[in-house]
Design a protein around this motif. Structure first.
Motif, PDB file in Angstrom:
ATOM      1  N   SER B 252       0.827  -1.211   0.000  1.00 13.25           N
ATOM      2  CA  SER B 252       0.000   0.000   0.000  1.00 13.25           C
ATOM      3  C   SER B 252       0.861   1.260   0.000  1.00 13.25           C
ATOM      4  O   SER B 252       0.455   2.308  -0.500  1.00 13.25           O
ATOM      5  N   ALA B 253       2.056   1.160   0.562  1.00 15.50           N
ATOM      6  CA  ALA B 253       2.917   2.342   0.711  1.00 15.50           C
ATOM      7  C   ALA B 253       3.671   2.697  -0.563  1.00 15.50           C
ATOM      8  O   ALA B 253       4.439   3.662  -0.575  1.00 15.50           O
ATOM      9  N   THR B 254       3.433   1.971  -1.653  1.00 13.02           N
ATOM     10  CA  THR B 254       4.116   2.252  -2.919  1.00 13.02           C
ATOM     11  C   THR B 254       3.947   3.712  -3.334  1.00 13.02           C
ATOM     12  O   THR B 254       4.858   4.340  -3.830  1.00 13.02           O
ATOM     13  N   ASN B 255       2.771   4.263  -3.122  1.00 18.97           N
ATOM     14  CA  ASN B 255       2.620   5.707  -3.331  1.00 18.97           C
ATOM     15  C   ASN B 255       1.665   6.288  -2.284  1.00 18.97           C
ATOM     16  O   ASN B 255       0.932   5.546  -1.617  1.00 18.97           O
ATOM     17  N   ALA B 256       1.724   7.615  -2.159  1.00 17.56           N
ATOM     18  CA  ALA B 256       1.020   8.294  -1.073  1.00 17.56           C
ATOM     19  C   ALA B 256      -0.493   8.081  -1.148  1.00 17.56           C
ATOM     20  O   ALA B 256      -1.165   7.940  -0.127  1.00 17.56           O
ATOM     21  N   GLU B 257      -1.032   8.026  -2.384  1.00 15.18           N
ATOM     22  CA  GLU B 257      -2.479   7.887  -2.548  1.00 15.18           C
ATOM     23  C   GLU B 257      -2.959   6.527  -2.048  1.00 15.18           C
ATOM     24  O   GLU B 257      -3.929   6.434  -1.295  1.00 15.18           O
ATOM     25  N   THR B 258      -2.284   5.465  -2.503  1.00 12.42           N
ATOM     26  CA  THR B 258      -2.723   4.137  -2.072  1.00 12.42           C
ATOM     27  C   THR B 258      -2.442   3.931  -0.582  1.00 12.42           C
ATOM     28  O   THR B 258      -3.161   3.184   0.079  1.00 12.42           O
ATOM     29  N   PHE B 259      -1.424   4.594  -0.067  1.00 13.71           N
ATOM     30  CA  PHE B 259      -1.159   4.441   1.362  1.00 13.71           C
ATOM     31  C   PHE B 259      -2.338   5.000   2.175  1.00 13.71           C
ATOM     32  O   PHE B 259      -2.766   4.428   3.167  1.00 13.71           O
ATOM     33  N   LEU B 260      -2.894   6.101   1.687  1.00 15.29           N
ATOM     34  CA  LEU B 260      -4.062   6.682   2.369  1.00 15.29           C
ATOM     35  C   LEU B 260      -5.294   5.784   2.216  1.00 15.29           C
ATOM     36  O   LEU B 260      -5.946   5.430   3.216  1.00 15.29           O
ATOM     37  N   THR B 261      -5.580   5.392   0.971  1.00 14.72           N
ATOM     38  CA  THR B 261      -6.824   4.642   0.749  1.00 14.72           C
ATOM     39  C   THR B 261      -6.741   3.199   1.232  1.00 14.72           C
ATOM     40  O   THR B 261      -7.714   2.654   1.757  1.00 14.72           O
ATOM     41  N   ASP B 262      -5.563   2.562   1.047  1.00 13.28           N
ATOM     42  CA  ASP B 262      -5.467   1.132   1.347  1.00 13.28           C
ATOM     43  C   ASP B 262      -4.900   0.836   2.730  1.00 13.28           C
ATOM     44  O   ASP B 262      -4.956  -0.295   3.183  1.00 13.28           O
ATOM     45  N   TYR B 263      -4.317   1.846   3.366  1.00 18.90           N
ATOM     46  CA  TYR B 263      -3.791   1.545   4.705  1.00 18.90           C
ATOM     47  C   TYR B 263      -4.318   2.495   5.786  1.00 18.90           C
ATOM     48  O   TYR B 263      -4.972   2.074   6.730  1.00 18.90           O
ATOM     49  N   LEU B 264      -4.023   3.786   5.625  1.00 13.58           N
ATOM     50  CA  LEU B 264      -4.385   4.716   6.707  1.00 13.58           C
ATOM     51  C   LEU B 264      -5.896   4.723   6.976  1.00 13.58           C
ATOM     52  O   LEU B 264      -6.324   4.707   8.129  1.00 13.58           O
ATOM     53  N   LEU B 265      -6.695   4.739   5.914  1.00 12.04           N
ATOM     54  CA  LEU B 265      -8.151   4.755   6.140  1.00 12.04           C
ATOM     55  C   LEU B 265      -8.632   3.471   6.798  1.00 12.04           C
ATOM     56  O   LEU B 265      -9.201   3.516   7.884  1.00 12.04           O
ATOM     57  N   PRO B 266      -8.394   2.299   6.187  1.00  6.95           N
ATOM     58  CA  PRO B 266      -8.946   1.080   6.809  1.00  6.95           C
ATOM     59  C   PRO B 266      -8.340   0.708   8.160  1.00  6.95           C
ATOM     60  O   PRO B 266      -9.031   0.122   8.990  1.00  6.95           O
ATOM     61  N   TYR B 267      -7.068   0.999   8.381  1.00  6.73           N
ATOM     62  CA  TYR B 267      -6.422   0.490   9.600  1.00  6.73           C
ATOM     63  C   TYR B 267      -6.141   1.548  10.669  1.00  6.73           C
ATOM     64  O   TYR B 267      -5.811   1.208  11.794  1.00  6.73           O
ATOM     65  N   VAL B 268      -6.219   2.818  10.306  1.00  8.28           N
ATOM     66  CA  VAL B 268      -5.923   3.859  11.300  1.00  8.28           C
ATOM     67  C   VAL B 268      -7.143   4.765  11.512  1.00  8.28           C
ATOM     68  O   VAL B 268      -7.749   4.762  12.578  1.00  8.28           O
ATOM     69  N   PHE B 269      -7.525   5.518  10.478  1.00  7.41           N
ATOM     70  CA  PHE B 269      -8.575   6.521  10.667  1.00  7.41           C
ATOM     71  C   PHE B 269      -9.956   5.914  10.901  1.00  7.41           C
ATOM     72  O   PHE B 269     -10.766   6.467  11.639  1.00  7.41           O
ATOM     73  N   ASN B 270     -10.231   4.778  10.251  1.00  5.08           N
ATOM     74  CA  ASN B 270     -11.556   4.188  10.424  1.00  5.08           C
ATOM     75  C   ASN B 270     -11.661   3.230  11.618  1.00  5.08           C
ATOM     76  O   ASN B 270     -12.667   2.568  11.797  1.00  5.08           O
ATOM     77  N   CYS B 271     -10.602   3.152  12.409  1.00  7.82           N
ATOM     78  CA  CYS B 271     -10.630   2.303  13.604  1.00  7.82           C
ATOM     79  C   CYS B 271     -10.478   3.183  14.844  1.00  7.82           C
ATOM     80  O   CYS B 271      -9.367   3.444  15.288  1.00  7.82           O
ATOM     81  N   ASN B 272     -11.600   3.661  15.350  1.00  9.68           N
ATOM     82  CA  ASN B 272     -11.519   4.569  16.494  1.00  9.68           C
ATOM     83  C   ASN B 272     -11.014   3.907  17.758  1.00  9.68           C
ATOM     84  O   ASN B 272     -10.456   4.550  18.631  1.00  9.68           O
ATOM     85  N   GLN B 273     -11.275   2.611  17.839  1.00  7.96           N
ATOM     86  CA  GLN B 273     -10.800   1.847  18.990  1.00  7.96           C
ATOM     87  C   GLN B 273      -9.774   0.819  18.508  1.00  7.96           C
ATOM     88  O   GLN B 273      -9.877   0.329  17.391  1.00  7.96           O
TER      89      GLN B 273
END
Lengths: 289, 305
Positions: B252-273
């Motif tokens: 997912s970290a190959t580029n900034a866009e996919t890192f946001l959509t494929d990693y940060l959103l599903p595993y960081v921002f969308n997981c409040n707990q």
């Protein structure tokens, strides 16, 4: 996937491991750092062959004389310090080096110059063009460890259609992370009165160098499939050649078995470039019976 | 020093002690015992402009760079070793100038922390001389030793504002038991203004004494029980390194866009707990698999294949 049951020939990786292992003296304290499975292999191999009294300190875990069942692709893993006799702390390991008690360290770089200086920090001098991972404690240990073995499995130039070829053995490093025999302002290493004496061997997949009295890399060994001209064409700086130039020694079948038991997943082969995966060397002393 | 009898708090409260612009020391090293749950919370809570100090790191620093919360890197190594290679977010952040590159090296860091621990403004050392580290760090000085006449390098005391550690066990008073390689955790803790800790299990003082006390409570500011808080890095003996998840991270970290959509959103921002994160990475099934290392050599080895 490989010929690892065939004891009549060794892989390039095994030849490299054997060459690195030859630099390891028995009874010294040596440290392999992280991200360097060929060196990990060389230390474990040396400990099981010519250097049984080696104090082998594992990188990242700081376990002493571990006996791992297998190599993991990351080095700070409990699998890597299983069987350790004891462990050191980070400050203890670096203090041992600073006080002159680390016999040998193994370092590499994306750029290596004629004096054995290495760059693992960045490409680009004034402006950063490529950020490299950084050297961990390599900068300190290049100054402090009694002797250094430099290794790279990527001496062969990287050709690209658009750019000029990128050398690994370069005329000069963009940044000196690890110190060889000349400083960044061209002073002699010995004038700094450092604890360590600097690199005495540079092992690559094309040849093996020592360092002459002036601290300059000097070719001492070629591979069965390389020669001086090939090595020159892949080296940006000119270098002297030893009068006693030889072809590298290869491990024997018993040694190969020891190596192959150490790394059942073949983690160490990740250091070998795709173009070299099929480089094998026939063991001349191989005896089928 | 921190004398509070009961230092337990929630993960959100814990991370609330980190402020914009802080010098942050992250415990653990490479793929081992990184305080990942706290770092994900830090990203969610919008803390920014951090200066990171450390020895050898990987996914922890790379994720913070990818989330654009780092201003300066004083790390010694950031990468995924021979496992996956260079750290993609870290590289991009350094090369674009978003992160100022002030690389250090392990013993230099040790000496700088020791200066703070000893209450001295600097520490002398021999190494670094002759390398480009001297140009990168004009604050390093050369001194002639008044006893021997040798030239030595002086490195200034370094005091992190916050050290963030993930440990196996603690008691509520903040005594810690850390199992396995300590990396620079103890030095960081003793040198820092604040020490924030996540732990696998908070136990009674008596039980902690049986495990052995690695770090006394006096250094520890606050702590929070966060099981699997180091995932996807390892926290033995509870769980091994999650190589499969790390491979997904790396892709997912190959580029900034996919890192946001494929990693940060599903595993960081969308997981409040933290519990939502654990579900997202495969829940109990994944955690049981990572605990399989104990079953034997084959099972352990299979986690890397």
């Amino acid at each position: 996937m490989n010929n690892l049951t065939d004891l009549s020939k060794c892989t390039l990786a095994e030849a490299l491991i054997f060459q690195i292992a030859q630099t390891i003296e028995d009874g010294i304290l040596a440290f392999h750092g992280f991200g360097s499975p060929l060196v990990q292999m060389a230390l474990h191999f040396a400990k099981r062959t010519h250097a049984p009294n080696l104090i082998l300190v594992a990188g990242a875990t700081y376990g002493v004389n571990p006996t791992p069942d297998f190599l993991t692709p990351t080095s700070n893993d409990w699998a890597m310090d299983r069987g350790s006799e004891c462990s050191l702390s980070i400050e203890e390991l670096f203090d041992l080096a600073a006080s002159g008690r680390m016999g040998r360290m193994f370092l590499s770089g994306l750029q290596i110059d004629r004096w054995g200086n290495m760059n693992v920090t960045q490409l680009g001098r004034d402006k950063l063009k490529l950020k490299l991972p950084g050297g961990g404690g390599g900068c300190n240990l290049s100054c402090d460890a009694n002797r250094l073995t430099i290794w790279t499995a990527a001496h062969h130039i990287q050709a690209s259609p658009k750019q000029k070829p990128r050398f690994r053995l370069v005329e000069s490093c963009d940044f000196i992370t690890n110190l060889g025999h000349r400083t960044v302002d061209n002073r002699l290493r010995q004038d700094l009165k450092l604890q360590g004496l600097g690199p005495d061997r540079l092992v690559t997949e094309l040849g093996v160098f020592d360092f002459d009295e002036s601290g300059h890399a000097r070719l001492i060994k070629v591979y069965p499939d390389t020669d001086v001209d090939i090595i020159r064409s892949h080296t940006e700086f000119d270098f002297p050649v030893s009068d006693q130039l030889t072809v590298i020694e290869l491990p024997d079948a018993t040694m190969l078995k020891i190596m192959r038991n150490l790394d059942p997943m073949g983690v160490h082969r990740k250091e070998i470039r795709a173009q070299d995966k099929n480089r094998f060397f026939l063991l001349d002393s191989y005896d089928e019976w | 020093m921190f004398t509070e009898n009961d230092k337990r708090c929630s993960l959100t409260e814990l991370v609330g002690f980190i402020h914009d612009g802080d010098i942050l020391a992250i415990g653990g090293g490479l793929s081992s015992r990184e305080p990942m749950a706290a770092l994900r919370a830090l990203v969610r809570q919008g803390i920014k402009n951090l200066t990171l100090v450390g020895s050898a790191h990987g996914i922890d620093v790379d994720m913070l760079c990818g989330a654009n919360v780092v201003a300066v890197s004083n790390e010694s190594y950031v990468g995924f070793e021979q496992d996956f290679g260079m750290a993609p977010n870290y590289r991009r952040a350094c090369e674009s100038g978003q992160v100022q590159v002030l690389d250090s090296c392990c013993y230099t860091l040790v000496q700088q922390l020791r200066a703070t621990i000893s209450g001295i403004p600097f520490m002398p050392m021999r190494s670094i001389q002759g390398t480009s580290m001297m140009q990168l760090h004009p604050e390093y000085q050369i001194m002639k030793c008044p006893y021997s006449g040798e030239e030595l390098i002086l490195v200034p005391a370094l005091q992190p504002d916050v050290t963030l550690i993930h440990a196996q066990y603690a008691d509520q008073h903040g005594n810690l038991h850390i199992d396995g390689p300590l990396v620079a955790d103890i030095l960081f803790a003793k040198a820092s203004k604040k020490v924030l800790v996540t732990v696998e299990k908070i136990v009674s003082h008596k039980e902690l004494q049986n495990h052995g006390i690695t770090l006394p409570f006096i250094y520890v500011t606050k702590l929070s029980e966060v099981s699997y808080g180091a995932h996807p890095t390892s926290c033995y003996p509870f769980y091994a390194y999650d190589r499969k998840h790390t491979a997904e991270y790396y892709r997912s970290a190959t580029n900034a866009e996919t890192f946001l959509t494929d990693y940060l959103l599903p595993y960081v921002f969308n997981c409040n707990q933290h519990s939502e994160y654990l579900d997202a990475v495969g829940g109990k099934q994944t955690m049981n698999l990572l605990a399989q290392w104990k079953a034997g050599k084959q099972q352990w080895q299979s986690l890397y294949e």
